[in-house]
Structure formats: structure tokens, C-alpha cells
Design an enzyme around this catalytic site. Structure first.
Site, PDB file in Angstrom:
ATOM      1  N   GLU A  96      27.767   9.215   4.753  1.00  0.00           N
ATOM      2  CA  GLU A  96      27.890  10.478   5.483  1.00  0.00           C
ATOM      3  C   GLU A  96      28.021  11.645   4.505  1.00  0.00           C
ATOM      4  OE1 GLU A  96      30.656  12.289   9.135  1.00  0.00           O
ATOM      5  OE2 GLU A  96      31.436  10.698   7.859  1.00  0.00           O
ATOM      6  N   CYS A 123      29.719   7.864  11.697  1.00  0.00           N
ATOM      7  CA  CYS A 123      31.158   7.746  11.479  1.00  0.00           C
ATOM      8  C   CYS A 123      31.954   7.664  12.787  1.00  0.00           C
ATOM      9  CB  CYS A 123      31.647   8.889  10.589  1.00  0.00           C
ATOM     10  SG  CYS A 123      33.267   8.576   9.830  1.00  0.00           S
ATOM     11  N   LYS A 136      25.445  14.254  14.907  1.00  0.00           N
ATOM     12  CA  LYS A 136      26.671  13.562  15.298  1.00  0.00           C
ATOM     13  C   LYS A 136      27.220  14.137  16.599  1.00  0.00           C
ATOM     14  CE  LYS A 136      31.118  12.284  13.146  1.00  0.00           C
ATOM     15  NZ  LYS A 136      31.859  12.404  11.861  1.00  0.00           N
TER      16      LYS A 136
END
Length: 260
Positions: free
Chosen positions: A24, A134, A97
Site C-alpha cells: 500500500e 488494507c 479504497k
């Protein structure tokens, strides 16, 4: 960090890898340990300088790439994003995300808007792949959406720390691979970036198959390394013939799950 990851890509290509995913926000520190507007300067357009540079490398190596970067759509509109580059250097698109944390050491709402592109999958030289990022991994809905769309491999690039989530790292993603019947590549940082905070990123990157089994050894918990594994995509058909999760799901009964 750019040079380090170019070297990793070259090593992977030389070893016969066909697809690679970096951690990330791969080209810099995990600055979200602090809340400081100076780090907005890490953001860039996607596609943009980093995606174009690595697209040229992808074309040279014949390597599909997942590039997690800090995206600026326009001034003040910023996302935690992963660009996907095909093996011929073609930019295929991006994932933003969707789930943004705001807890100690992970002040991400200061830096990122929630994603607004849904859960795309990408038709690459290695087949259909998806991306989750994540904190997304704690939410089962996106894993399922990627499976319903046809993903065979889903990559989850992360920056997650020892004191917070280590007990979940080897639990959630294998369970999601089983529930959705695809491979997952789980990528995490290592070490402490003391200039920015005391998060202890615990590495242990791995691939897991649709039976929930780690493919080879799990990565080191302190040292950076390149994880290369052979994935038997034929296992997908075996597992889906055994467990008919997609046949037996009941979307007609799940309406309440989408209510606030």
C-alpha cells in the site's frame, strides 16, 4: 522506493513471475501515522508519472503490475488507489479504497476520500484480477463483489501494524479466499518508520488458495522480501465444483444488509 520496487519487479520477472503487487502506498512512507497537510504532496494523477514509469517497465518485463499509489483527482480530491497495468504496458484502470479507517496511527480520513469506483476487476494477461486495499479486508461485502464479478486472484496491498491487527492477518484473508473461492495475495509493509510514528508493520506477506491453505511459506515478519509463488488456477474449478457457494447464496434474503 521507486528504485527499490523497480529492482523487485526485475527480480520477479527474471524468476518467471507473471504478475506482481506492491505494498500500500508503495513509493513512500506510510505518512498516515500523522495528520499533516504537507503529505498531500505525495499525491499524483492516475494515470500519471508513477503509472507511466512502471507501465514502461511492465512492457519491458511482460509483467502485470498492481501499483498502490496516492491519487489526486483534482486539488483537494484525494484517494488511496491502486492502478493496474497489463503485461504489455497498457493501463487497465484503477481501484479506489472504499473503507477508510480513522484510528490511532491510521488517520486516513485526513488524507483520503472513500472510493467511488465500486469493485472493478481487470482482464489481464494472467486472467481476471481484483484489488482490495488494507482496511477493506475487514469487510466481507467487497470480497464477495469481486468474486461475483469473476475475479480469480484478489490482491490486498496493506500497511498494517503488529499491535493492532496481527491476530486477524492470517485469519480473515484465508477465510475470505474460502468463502469466495479464489486466490488472495496479501502484501504488508515491514518495520518501523520512526520519523512518522511507532507503527510496527509486521510483514508476513503471503498467497492463500481457495481452500484456505498458504501457498508456500508465509513471508518474514521483520525483513523485506520478494514473495514468488506458483498458483494452480485449476484449483478454482475443483473447489467451485465441490462447494456451490455461488449457486446456493440467497441475495433475495440479504436486503436488510444494505440498510444503514
Amino acid at each position: 522506493m521507486i528504485k527499490v520496487h523497480e529492482d523487485y519487479a526485475r527480480q520477479a520477472g527474471a524468476a518467471g513471475a507473471q504478475v506482481i503487487c506492491f505494498q500500500e502506498l508503495f513509493y513512500g512512507p506510510y505518512f498516515c501515522q500523522q495528520q499533516d497537510a504537507e503529505y498531500y504532496e505525495y499525491a499524483e494523477s492516475v494515470p500519471g508519472p508513477t503509472t507511466e514509469r512502471f507501465a514502461a517497465l511492465a512492457r519491458e518485463l511482460g509483467l502485470v503490475m498492481v501499483l498502490p499509489v496516492y491519487e489526486q483527482e483534482q486539488p483537494g480530491v484525494l484517494y488511496n488507489t491502486a492502478a493496474v497495468i497489463d503485461a504489455d504496458g497498457t493501463y487497465l484502470g484503477k481501484y479506489r479504497k472504499n473503507h477508510i479507517p480513522q484510528v490511532k496511527g491510521f488517520w486516513e480520513k485526513f488524507y483520503f476520500r472513500p472510493g467511488n469506483l465500486g469493485y472493478p476487476i481487470f482482464d489481464t494477461a494472467v486472467g481476471w484480477i481484483g484489488v482490495y486495499i488494507c482496511y477493506d479486508r475487514h469487510f466481507p461485502e467487497g470480497w464477495r463483489a469481486l468474486g461475483l464479478a469473476g475475479a480469480k486472484i484478489v490482491f490486498n496491498p496493506s500497511a498494517t501494524s503488529r499491535g493492532l491487527s496481527a491476530y486477524l492477518w492470517k485469519l480473515e484473508q484465508p477465510a475470505s479466499a474460502v468463502a469466495n473461492e479464489y486466490f488472495i495475495g496479501a502484501i504488508n509493509r515491514v518495520g518501523i518508520e520512526s520519523e512518522f510514528g511507532d507503527n510496527d508493520f509486521y510483514g508476513t506477506s503471503y498467497f492463500v488458495d481457495p481452500e484456505g491453505k498458504f501457498v508456500g511459506e508465509v513471508g518474514h515478519d521483520h525483513d523485506p522480501e520478494l514473495i514468488i509463488r506458483d498458483l494452480d488456477l485449476g484449483l478454482l474449478d475443483t473447489v467451485r465444483d465441490r462447494w456451490q457457494f455461488y449457486r446456493d447464496r440467497r441475495p433475495d434474503a440479504y436486503g436488510d444488509l444494505t440498510k444503514p
